[in-house]
Design an enzyme around this catalytic site. Structure first.
Site, PDB file in Angstrom:
ATOM      1  CG  HIS A 253      -1.812  -1.150   1.373  1.00  0.00           C
ATOM      2  ND1 HIS A 253      -2.338  -1.813   0.307  1.00  0.00           N
ATOM      3  CD2 HIS A 253      -2.307  -1.776   2.484  1.00  0.00           C
ATOM      4  CE1 HIS A 253      -3.102  -2.806   0.741  1.00  0.00           C
ATOM      5  NE2 HIS A 253      -3.091  -2.800   2.050  1.00  0.00           N
ATOM      6  CE  LYS A 347      -3.150  -4.685  13.448  1.00  0.00           C
ATOM      7  NZ  LYS A 347      -4.058  -4.289  12.356  1.00  0.00           N
ATOM      8  NE  ARG A 380      -5.479  13.359   7.703  1.00  0.00           N
ATOM      9  CZ  ARG A 380      -5.934  13.666   8.911  1.00  0.00           C
ATOM     10  NH1 ARG A 380      -7.038  13.107   9.372  1.00  0.00           N
ATOM     11  NH2 ARG A 380      -5.279  14.534   9.661  1.00  0.00           N
TER      12      ARG A 380
END
Length: 521
Positions: A253, A347, A380
């Site tokens: 990603h 995370k 964003r």
């Protein structure tokens, strides 16, 4: 997506003959939560139509029609009774294994029945492998040998990540797929490339001349690409521990986002030209250095209410798998030499946020009587999709004080009627249209693994221990100093960005106002 697209002005993509969409792994979570809702939305917005498209679910599970419908309908957004009934009429289910040909022979019989019923002369087939990588190769083989369409239409294969765990496994998978499917038929899906704001990077970069002379090492100090999740593995640590944050997020990603930010202007917007420029970026990247990496693993929250990574019973005891990583990437070309690209992902952090933050250099000389902050251009990606530019501005009043403000393009306020499609919806539409621009080409994938495999192997061989950080924090304490080492400078004036839709008239927080905050974002 524009209003004209919502109304189907551009027509359905299935109008040229008949299309069968076969979802393999139809009983799994990915199909239930992403694939079927994406296809449903294409029907809802007139991109596919009854009579021209049929949908088949294929999986090992021997599901009844009722069970299959229950799984499909559970995650559809705002389905009307009529639309739901139409969707269900387009859907059917075939049970079979992935390793043996028998199930695929039955699948082929069912596809032929639907194609014959349609009466179309040209029939297309889209195979979506929403499957674990362990069955990619046998499934791709049996699909080609038993279910490949030959009625004048196209055949396309969607492959979900992960595309291997390292360079060797990735090449094994790529070579096995290449035996049966051509590169033009394979669509390696990375759902980040389907996100609206990621697709917008090319438009912003190359559609505005204002960026032409500043998007380079002469003006830019550093580039940050940040991925933050506010939750941990939550009982699903078995899968995550096998891959870790680097393989799960950074290698695919975020590296794809980096190539879009750093690439040169493509000759055209064709898939070949865009992907050629991305490959040039990947070929220009220096090998990663362990000195430029920071690894972390979350422990329980300060209040003890949220467990640490190793407290998850599905995680192997004593695991060193990082749940946080911050790495520096360097591009050796004329545009970017000397500019660090800092990719940060983790995370169990303090917020949900994915963004690109381009920090410009300080202005030369000291003109004002107070410190000035650096300009930053922020894209964003999620949540609160927006683009904003942080810049110094005179504070309204009789004095000469300057403060940090922003030029803010928040999507919810600027495009209040627009519907931002789900990434999977956008990508399935691209496959139906035959557009590979937002999919990963085999040479891109190979170069990405060439970059990451050595650092992953060194991490294991040296037994490196990740730094501990509390669940709900901003990451390891060392992160701040790590970022500063590579030139990132925090705002020298107090500032917090607030999305436009959260600014209320009379609230005292309006565009251009300063905010007194202990930390800037």
């Amino acid at each position: 997506m524009t209003a004209s697209e919502e109304n189907g002005e551009f027509g359905a993509v299935d109008s040229d003959g008949h299309t069968t969409i076969i979802v393999l792994g139809a009983s799994g979570d990915l199909a239930k939560k992403k694939t079927f809702p994406a296809i449903f939305n294409l029907l809802k917005h007139n991109f596919i139509t009854p009579g021209h498209t049929d949908i088949i679910g294929y999986a090992r599970s021997k599901l009844s029609r009722e069970d299959f419908e229950t799984r499909m309908l559970g995650h559809l957004k705002e389905p009307t009774k009529e639309l739901k009934a139409t969707f269900l009429k387009m859907c059917s289910y075939v049970a079979g294994t992935y390793e043996e040909p028998d199930g695929f022979i039955e699948l082929e019989k069912h596809i032929q029945e639907l194609e014959k019923k349609s009466g179309a002369e040209k029939c297309h087939r889209l195979f979506y492998m929403a499957l674990p990588p362990t069955v990619f190769i046998p499934c791709a083989k049996h699909l080609k040998e038993n279910c490949y369409g030959r009625k004048g239409g196209w055949n396309r294969l969607i492959v979900e990540k992960p595309f291997g765990k390292d360079l060797d496994s990735s090449r094994t998978l790529a070579n096995a797929l290449a035996k049966y499917w051509t590169e033009a038929e394979v669509y390696r899906i990375d759902h980040y490339l389907g996100k609206e704001m990621v697709k917008n990077i090319i438009a912003v970069r190359f559609g505005n001349i204002v960026f032409s002379n500043v998007w380079n090492r002469n003006c830019i100090s550093n580039v940050q690409i940040t991925f933050k999740e506010p939750f941990g593995t939550e009982g699903r640590g078995g899968y995550f521990d096998e891959y870790g944050i680097i393989r799960d997020v950074m290698q695919n990603h975020l590296l794809q986002v980096l190539t879009l930010v750093a690439m040169e202007r493509p000759i055209t917007l064709s898939a070949a030209d865009i992907r050629n420029e991305k490959v040039r970026v990947l070929r220009s990247l220096e090998p990663l250095d362990m000195e430029d990496m920071l690894f972390g693993q979350y422990v329980k929250s300060r209040d003890g209410e949220r467990p640490g990574y190793l407290d998850d019973k599905t995680v192997p005891k004593g695991s060193r798998t990082p749940t946080f990583c911050c790495g520096v990437f360097r591009i050796q070309n004329e545009r970017w030499e000397g500019v660090p690209f800092i990719i940060k992902s983790g995370k169990a952090l303090n917020e949900a946020k994915v963004e690109v933050r381009i920090q410009f250099k300080d202005i030369p000389g000291l003109l004002f009587d107070q410190p000035t902050s650096r300009n930053e251009f922020v894209i964003r990606l999620q949540p609160n999709e927006s683009i904003y530019l942080k810049l110094m501005n005179k504070v309204p009043g009789l004095g000469n004080e300057v403060g940090l403000a922003e030029m803010d393009l928040s999507y919810k306020s600027r495009f209040p009627e627009a519907r931002i499609p789900d990434a999977y919806e956008a990508l399935v539409l691209d496959v139906l249209a035959g557009d590979q621009a937002n999919f990963v080409r085999s040479d891109e994938l190979d170069l990405a693994w060439q970059l990451f495999t050595p650092i992953l192997e060194e991490y294991e061989e040296k037994g490196i221990q990740p730094e501990a950080y509390e669940y709900g924090s901003r990451g390891p304490e060392q992160t701040k100093d790590f970022m500063a080492r590579y030139g990132f400078v925090r705002d020298r004036t107090q500032y917090t960005w607030v999305p436009k839709e959260n600014k209320r008239p009379g609230s005292g927080r309006q565009p251009g106002d300063q905010v007194r905050s202990k930390k800037s974002k």
